[in-house]
Design an enzyme around this catalytic site. Structure first.
Site, PDB file in Angstrom:
ATOM      1  N   CYS A  69     -34.852  15.423 -20.333  1.00 53.64           N
ATOM      2  CA  CYS A  69     -35.917  15.091 -19.385  1.00 53.64           C
ATOM      3  C   CYS A  69     -35.718  15.660 -17.995  1.00 53.64           C
ATOM      4  O   CYS A  69     -36.653  16.206 -17.401  1.00 53.64           O
ATOM      5  CB  CYS A  69     -36.094  13.581 -19.315  1.00 53.64           C
ATOM      6  SG  CYS A  69     -34.637  12.698 -18.665  1.00 53.64           S
ATOM      7  N   HIS A 109     -34.180   8.468 -16.883  1.00 50.82           N
ATOM      8  CA  HIS A 109     -35.290   9.306 -17.336  1.00 50.82           C
ATOM      9  C   HIS A 109     -36.000   9.848 -16.108  1.00 50.82           C
ATOM     10  O   HIS A 109     -36.200   9.124 -15.127  1.00 50.82           O
ATOM     11  CB  HIS A 109     -36.276   8.525 -18.201  1.00 50.82           C
ATOM     12  CG  HIS A 109     -37.438   9.354 -18.652  1.00 50.82           C
ATOM     13  ND1 HIS A 109     -37.295  10.402 -19.530  1.00 50.82           N
ATOM     14  CD2 HIS A 109     -38.761   9.331 -18.319  1.00 50.82           C
ATOM     15  CE1 HIS A 109     -38.464  10.979 -19.732  1.00 50.82           C
ATOM     16  NE2 HIS A 109     -39.371  10.350 -19.007  1.00 50.82           N
ATOM     17  N   ASP A 124     -45.447  13.969 -17.683  1.00 46.63           N
ATOM     18  CA  ASP A 124     -44.131  13.954 -18.313  1.00 46.63           C
ATOM     19  C   ASP A 124     -44.077  14.938 -19.473  1.00 46.63           C
ATOM     20  O   ASP A 124     -44.867  14.846 -20.417  1.00 46.63           O
ATOM     21  CB  ASP A 124     -43.835  12.535 -18.827  1.00 46.63           C
ATOM     22  CG  ASP A 124     -42.376  12.329 -19.201  1.00 46.63           C
ATOM     23  OD1 ASP A 124     -41.653  13.326 -19.374  1.00 46.63           O
ATOM     24  OD2 ASP A 124     -41.970  11.154 -19.328  1.00 46.63           O
TER      25      ASP A 124
END
Length: 258
Positions: A69, A109, A124
């Site tokens: 991520c 994250h 995202d």
């Protein structure tokens, strides 16, 4: 055009002449999800590097690797900034619905927040196979993509003021928590991500420092590879193959180009 913009477009298949706007950012997110895999091989193979603009560009756009991520959303962040988006990075805490608890690694994250016409949106491209593929407004409004339904709800928790909820096409009948985040706490520089990387590499309960994992979306679903299995979702149907080391190497190269 500078380096990141040119290389990112080349990697995900968007022409240099195409203007990227808020109205067509969905295309960027879909192309990215289907082109750049979510994977942790650098951690497993002990070849991580300090996170800088240059190292991210080299790894993802020149060497054509993937990332997790904090790498995938960081390179997207650089690309969006170069295309005149008002975007910043945030840290989030992932929720585990099976254990019904927040991640013990804390806010590791990383995602993007884009501000457009006075409204903030969650963007995202680093949440494995759980990607919204569209900007999710921070007003509770539901958005739907080929991957499912998503909404960001203002909800106070120990981890912030918002929670991303999702209802994935392939498995969810009800809304599930994805992660929580504090919309007011945003990164000011890429180097801040090195703290996140250190936790992911060293934390005993990190999900990414023990075994390899790779995920990529496809036109009909997604595919995931671990050391022991290869799973494909095609039109809502799952096919799972148990594998060994030789087959792992073959699939890694054939399906993920790694």
């Amino acid at each position: 055009m500078n380096n990141v913009n040119v290389l990112f477009r080349r990697r995900i298949g968007i022409p240099d002449y195409e203007v990227i706007t808020f109205q067509n950012i969905d295309k960027v997110l879909e192309n990215t999800a289907k082109t750049i895999p979510f994977e942790n091989l650098c951690i497993i193979e002990n070849r991580t590097a300090e996170i800088t603009n240059e190292s991210l560009t080299s790894k993802i756009l020149e060497q054509n690797e993937g990332g997790i991520c904090y790498e995938l959303n960081a390179i997207l962040n650089l690309f969006l900034i170069e295309n005149n988006f008002n975007t910043t990075l945030i840290r989030c805490v992932v929720y585990d619905p099976l254990k019904q608890q927040w991640s013990p690694t804390g806010n590791t994250h990383v995602a993007n927040l884009i501000t457009h016409n006075g409204q903030d949106y969650l963007v995202d491209t680093g949440f494995g196979a759980n990607l919204p593929l569209k900007p999710v407004p921070l007003n509770g409004e539901r958005v739907e993509s080929s991957n499912g339904e998503f909404r960001a709800v203002r909800e106070e928790s120990e981890h912030g003021d918002y929670i991303l909820y999702m209802k994935l096409n392939r498995k969810d009948k009800d809304w599930e928590k994805g992660y929580a985040f504090n919309s007011a706490k945003r990164f000011t520089k890429i180097s801040d991500l090195n703290e996140v990387q250190k936790i992911i590499i060293e934390h005993p309960e990190s999900a990414f420092n023990k075994k390899p994992v790779m995920t990529k979306l496809t036109d009909k679903g997604n595919m995931s590879l671990t050391a022991s299995s290869f799973t494909e979702w095609v039109d809502g149907i799952m096919k799972k193959e148990k594998i060994k080391e030789k087959r792992f190497s073959e699939i890694r190269k054939e399906y993920f180009n790694l």
